[in-house]
Design a protein around this motif. Structure first.
Motif, PDB file in Angstrom:
ATOM      1  N   ASP A   1       0.856  -1.196   0.000  1.00  0.00           N
ATOM      2  CA  ASP A   1       0.000   0.000   0.000  1.00  0.00           C
ATOM      3  C   ASP A   1       0.884   1.235   0.000  1.00  0.00           C
ATOM      4  OD1 ASP A   1      -1.624   2.205   0.807  1.00  0.00           O
ATOM      5  OD2 ASP A   1      -3.122   0.753   1.518  1.00  0.00           O
ATOM      6  N   ALA A   2       0.778   2.023  -1.029  1.00  0.00           N
ATOM      7  CA  ALA A   2       1.623   3.217  -1.133  1.00  0.00           C
ATOM      8  C   ALA A   2       1.317   4.215  -0.031  1.00  0.00           C
ATOM      9  CB  ALA A   2       1.429   3.865  -2.502  1.00  0.00           C
ATOM     10  N   ASP A   3       0.009   4.433   0.287  1.00  0.00           N
ATOM     11  CA  ASP A   3      -0.350   5.393   1.345  1.00  0.00           C
ATOM     12  C   ASP A   3       0.212   4.955   2.682  1.00  0.00           C
ATOM     13  OD1 ASP A   3      -1.738   6.950  -0.461  1.00  0.00           O
ATOM     14  OD2 ASP A   3      -3.667   5.973  -0.057  1.00  0.00           O
ATOM     15  N   LYS A   4       0.123   3.624   2.949  1.00  0.00           N
ATOM     16  CA  LYS A   4       0.643   3.097   4.206  1.00  0.00           C
ATOM     17  C   LYS A   4       2.149   3.256   4.277  1.00  0.00           C
ATOM     18  CE  LYS A   4       0.808  -1.156   6.932  1.00  0.00           C
ATOM     19  NZ  LYS A   4       0.432  -2.589   6.975  1.00  0.00           N
ATOM     20  N   ALA A   5       2.802   2.999   3.168  1.00  0.00           N
ATOM     21  CA  ALA A   5       4.263   3.109   3.148  1.00  0.00           C
ATOM     22  C   ALA A   5       4.688   4.554   3.372  1.00  0.00           C
ATOM     23  CB  ALA A   5       4.803   2.599   1.808  1.00  0.00           C
ATOM     24  N   ILE A   6       3.964   5.503   2.764  1.00  0.00           N
ATOM     25  CA  ILE A   6       4.312   6.928   2.916  1.00  0.00           C
ATOM     26  C   ILE A   6       4.068   7.366   4.350  1.00  0.00           C
ATOM     27  CG2 ILE A   6       3.587   9.250   2.260  1.00  0.00           C
ATOM     28  CD1 ILE A   6       3.117   8.116  -0.575  1.00  0.00           C
ATOM     29  N   ALA A   7       2.938   6.903   4.918  1.00  0.00           N
ATOM     30  CA  ALA A   7       2.605   7.282   6.295  1.00  0.00           C
ATOM     31  C   ALA A   7       3.650   6.744   7.260  1.00  0.00           C
ATOM     32  CB  ALA A   7       1.218   6.765   6.651  1.00  0.00           C
ATOM     33  N   GLU A   8       4.024   5.474   7.077  1.00  0.00           N
ATOM     34  CA  GLU A   8       5.027   4.868   7.968  1.00  0.00           C
ATOM     35  C   GLU A   8       6.372   5.577   7.853  1.00  0.00           C
ATOM     36  OE1 GLU A   8       5.164   0.746   7.031  1.00  0.00           O
ATOM     37  OE2 GLU A   8       3.351   0.253   8.206  1.00  0.00           O
ATOM     38  N   PHE A   9       6.738   5.919   6.660  1.00  0.00           N
ATOM     39  CA  PHE A   9       8.017   6.610   6.473  1.00  0.00           C
ATOM     40  C   PHE A   9       7.989   7.980   7.122  1.00  0.00           C
ATOM     41  CE2 PHE A   9      10.797   9.436   4.002  1.00  0.00           C
ATOM     42  CZ  PHE A   9      12.012   8.803   4.223  1.00  0.00           C
ATOM     43  N   SER A  10       6.872   8.689   6.933  1.00  0.00           N
ATOM     44  CA  SER A  10       6.757  10.020   7.518  1.00  0.00           C
ATOM     45  C   SER A  10       6.782   9.955   9.039  1.00  0.00           C
ATOM     46  CB  SER A  10       5.460  10.691   7.052  1.00  0.00           C
ATOM     47  OG  SER A  10       5.482  10.889   5.647  1.00  0.00           O
ATOM     48  N   HIS A  11       6.079   8.927   9.580  1.00  0.00           N
ATOM     49  CA  HIS A  11       6.044   8.784  11.028  1.00  0.00           C
ATOM     50  C   HIS A  11       7.425   8.447  11.585  1.00  0.00           C
ATOM     51  CE1 HIS A  11       4.527   7.763  14.986  1.00  0.00           C
ATOM     52  NE2 HIS A  11       5.165   6.582  14.895  1.00  0.00           N
ATOM     53  N   ARG A  12       8.114   7.609  10.898  1.00  0.00           N
ATOM     54  CA  ARG A  12       9.410   7.145  11.396  1.00  0.00           C
ATOM     55  C   ARG A  12      10.530   8.126  11.129  1.00  0.00           C
ATOM     56  NH1 ARG A  12      12.989   3.991   8.662  1.00  0.00           N
ATOM     57  NH2 ARG A  12      11.407   3.571   7.065  1.00  0.00           N
ATOM     58  N   MET A  13      10.497   8.780  10.019  1.00  0.00           N
ATOM     59  CA  MET A  13      11.629   9.608   9.637  1.00  0.00           C
ATOM     60  C   MET A  13      11.297  11.104   9.561  1.00  0.00           C
ATOM     61  SD  MET A  13      14.020   7.408   9.316  1.00  0.00           S
ATOM     62  CE  MET A  13      15.270   8.389   8.495  1.00  0.00           C
ATOM     63  N   GLY A  14      10.031  11.411   9.845  1.00  0.00           N
ATOM     64  CA  GLY A  14       9.629  12.809   9.756  1.00  0.00           C
ATOM     65  C   GLY A  14      10.444  13.738  10.669  1.00  0.00           C
TER      66      GLY A  14
END
Length: 305
Positions: A285-298
């Motif tokens: 899931d692209a949205d999930k991947a973007i959200a996880e990345f933002s949460h982790r690396m934001g």
């Protein structure tokens, strides 16, 4: 069957009975079709031996094919195993990283499947082919010397019987001629001296005919024996060669069926692995991947004012 010398009524009747083919009465059985020579230097038995030898060579070639196929599979498996350990795309993250790991797992599984296929080709198929080839060789070797000996004995006996049969026929014809002259002499009232001379010649010829008949009977016994031995050996050889060819056909069918099944197993394993890999990418899931990345690396949500 083999052609012998001409038959005469004076020859001792033989008790020889030709053996029958082991299969049904089909006109294309080996034992019905390889009695004469082909050309000047090939007998029917030679053709059967060549067919049997060629079958052995085909087995040898098939074993070599399995070895070469196994070498290709082994090399391919090693290349796949090496590729499965690649560090390429290791910077991928999230579900795509998991999908990528599935891809490498698929390659590793394919390497194992191809390596197993290579092992089967050598340990099972190639080995069994060579064992079968060696077993077929013994059938041919057992008959070559036997047929050569019995055929030679038969051919050596033919000229003697033919010569004695010819002599016997000549005496029969001469006796018939003198018998007819005797009958004509009685009718034409030839001189007593001429008539007696014909009777004397007729008596001598009758004794010679009987002697020729006796000699022919004696030789015919030996001839019938060597002929019977040769025909028996040929029929047995034909039947065994035909059985061996049928066995080779079944063996080739079994081997190639086994080969196809193992290859199908490799293909099926690959299909199953590819399906899992495909599903892994589809579920990413692209949205999930973007959200996880933002949460982790934001680095924060406050924009400059």
């Amino acid at each position: 069957p083999a052609q012998g010398p001409p038959t005469s009524s004076a020859r001792a009747p033989g008790s020889y009975v030709q053996p029958q083919c082991t299969h049904d009465d089909n006109k294309f059985r080996y034992c019905e079709n390889f009695w004469q020579d082909r050309g000047l230097d090939k007998s029917g038995f030679d053709i059967l031996v060549l067919k049997h030898r060629n079958g052995k060579e085909v087995c040898k070639d098939l074993a070599e094919f399995m070895r070469q196929r196994a070498a290709i599979e082994d090399a391919y498996a090693k290349q796949l195993a090496k590729l499965a350990k690649t560090t390429l795309c290791d910077m991928e993250e999230g579900e795509l990283r998991e999908a990528w790991e599935t891809t490498k797992t698929d390659i590793a599984n394919a390497a194992a499947a191809h390596q197993q296929f290579a092992t089967v080709l050598l340990s099972d198929l190639e080995k069994s082919i060579m064992q079968f080839k060696d077993s077929q060789k013994s059938t041919r070797k057992a008959y070559e010397a036997q047929i050569a000996e019995s055929k030679k004995a038969y051919l050596n006996a033919v000229p003697t019987v033919e010569k004695l049969a010819e002599t016997y026929e000549e005496k029969c014809i001469e006796q018939q001629r003198l018998t007819e002259l005797e009958a004509l002499g009685q009718q034409d009232h030839m001189t007593k001296r001429d008539f007696q001379k014909i009777q004397e010649n007729l008596e001598k010829t009758a004794k010679k005919r009987e002697k020729a008949a006796d000699e022919l009977r004696k030789v015919s016994d030996g001839y019938n024996a060597v002929l019977g031995k040769y025909v028996d050996d040929m029929v047995n050889a034909c039947n065994d060669f035909e059985d061996a060819e049928r066995e080779r056909h079944r063996f080739m069918q079994d081997v190639m069926g086994c080969y196809a099944q193992h290859k199908r197993d490799v293909n099926q394993a690959s299909e199953d692995s590819l399906y899992r890999m495909q599903q892994a990418y589809k579920s990413a899931d692209a949205d999930k991947a973007i959200a996880e990345f933002s949460h982790r690396m934001g680095t924060g949500q406050n924009r400059p004012e």
